[in-house]
Structure formats: structure tokens, C-alpha cells
Motif scaffolding. Sequence first.
Motif, PDB file in Angstrom:
ATOM      1  N   ARG A  39       4.040   3.704  -3.696  1.00 22.10           N
ATOM      2  CA  ARG A  39       4.247   4.977  -4.401  1.00 22.10           C
ATOM      3  C   ARG A  39       4.552   6.159  -3.476  1.00 22.10           C
ATOM      4  O   ARG A  39       4.747   7.268  -3.935  1.00 22.10           O
ATOM      5  CB  ARG A  39       3.035   5.306  -5.259  1.00 22.10           C
ATOM      6  N   LYS A  40       4.619   5.938  -2.200  1.00 23.17           N
ATOM      7  CA  LYS A  40       4.871   7.029  -1.258  1.00 23.17           C
ATOM      8  C   LYS A  40       6.358   7.353  -1.201  1.00 23.17           C
ATOM      9  O   LYS A  40       7.211   6.513  -1.472  1.00 23.17           O
ATOM     10  CB  LYS A  40       4.338   6.677   0.124  1.00 23.17           C
ATOM     11  N   SER A  41       6.685   8.576  -0.813  1.00 25.71           N
ATOM     12  CA  SER A  41       8.078   9.023  -0.791  1.00 25.71           C
ATOM     13  C   SER A  41       8.926   8.255   0.214  1.00 25.71           C
ATOM     14  O   SER A  41      10.133   8.108   0.031  1.00 25.71           O
ATOM     15  CB  SER A  41       8.150  10.524  -0.496  1.00 25.71           C
ATOM     16  N   ASP A  42       8.314   7.748   1.259  1.00 25.89           N
ATOM     17  CA  ASP A  42       9.066   7.009   2.277  1.00 25.89           C
ATOM     18  C   ASP A  42       8.891   5.494   2.124  1.00 25.89           C
ATOM     19  O   ASP A  42       9.053   4.738   3.091  1.00 25.89           O
ATOM     20  CB  ASP A  42       8.666   7.451   3.680  1.00 25.89           C
ATOM     21  N   ALA A  43       8.608   5.029   0.920  1.00 23.62           N
ATOM     22  CA  ALA A  43       8.342   3.604   0.675  1.00 23.62           C
ATOM     23  C   ALA A  43       9.505   2.720   1.105  1.00 23.62           C
ATOM     24  O   ALA A  43       9.299   1.684   1.751  1.00 23.62           O
ATOM     25  CB  ALA A  43       8.009   3.372  -0.792  1.00 23.62           C
ATOM     26  N   THR A  74       9.662   2.577   4.923  1.00 22.70           N
ATOM     27  CA  THR A  74       8.547   1.785   5.441  1.00 22.70           C
ATOM     28  C   THR A  74       8.795   0.304   5.204  1.00 22.70           C
ATOM     29  O   THR A  74       8.578  -0.524   6.088  1.00 22.70           O
ATOM     30  CB  THR A  74       7.227   2.228   4.786  1.00 22.70           C
ATOM     31  N   SER A  84       0.824  -1.219   0.000  1.00 24.60           N
ATOM     32  CA  SER A  84       0.000   0.000   0.000  1.00 24.60           C
ATOM     33  C   SER A  84       0.856   1.266   0.000  1.00 24.60           C
ATOM     34  O   SER A  84       0.410   2.312  -0.433  1.00 24.60           O
ATOM     35  CB  SER A  84      -0.937  -0.001   1.205  1.00 24.60           C
ATOM     36  N   TYR A  85       2.082   1.171   0.442  1.00 22.45           N
ATOM     37  CA  TYR A  85       2.983   2.326   0.530  1.00 22.45           C
ATOM     38  C   TYR A  85       3.928   2.425  -0.670  1.00 22.45           C
ATOM     39  O   TYR A  85       4.824   3.266  -0.686  1.00 22.45           O
ATOM     40  CB  TYR A  85       3.788   2.265   1.830  1.00 22.45           C
TER      41      TYR A  85
END
Length: 128
Positions: free
Chosen positions: A20-24, A27, A17-18
Motif C-alpha cells: 500500500r505504500k506509494s513506492d510499492a 520496491t 509489506s510495502y
Amino acid sequence: MQKLSMNQKFNVPKNASYFRKSDAEETFERLDHPKSFYELSEEQRKQLLEWCSGMETIKRPNPHHTSYGLKHWFEASEGGFYVTNGQFKGAMILSGYSVANPDALNWTFNISQASYKEKRSQLKRLPI
């Protein structure tokens, strides 16, 4: 089926779920990377490895159970405690199991259905 090493490169799973996030990457390292196993105390590592060891292996992956589901089984077992998906995956690597797809978020292993049934019968409560 692949035998994996704790030192090999693992990528952030595209189905996370993470993803595409900048902190992938951060995480992934914290929650889902097998190396996070080493963040557990020595006693916790020993207990988790003991729980993971001794299951009967088969030639093919068992698609009915994943690392995420099994981590909940461990947590619901006698003496179990919270672990991340990554910590559980690390214990399974160190216990010698093979993985069907290391690029997936939740791994399946080469464990017999009979072994899963035995582990389930030992739970002190049903996992969430």
C-alpha cells in the motif's frame, strides 16, 4: 503450476509489506521482481544459476520451502553471496522450474523434498 517467462507482467504481491505504500512498484522492482536477476554480474548470475540447476522436479509444488528461504540457503552455501528474493526467483525461472502462485510474494516450486535435503546438506553454515 506455471512455467513463467522473465518477460511476463508480474504484479506487486498483495501480501508484500510495502503493497500500500506509494513506492510499492519501485520496491517490488528492486527486491522481488524476477528481472532483478539481471542486475547481478555475469559471474554472479552464472554461479546462482549453477546452484539452482539440477534439482529433481515433481508434478506438484513443494509447499515446505519458498524462494525466500531458498535464497538464504544459497547465501549460506559455499561461495554463496547476498541475493534478493527477486534475483533468486529469476534464477529459478531461467533454470526451468514451475511456480505454484506467481502472485505470491514468496514462491514455491516443483522441487522434490529429496533435492531440498541434498541442498541443505551442502550448506557451509545454517542460514538465518
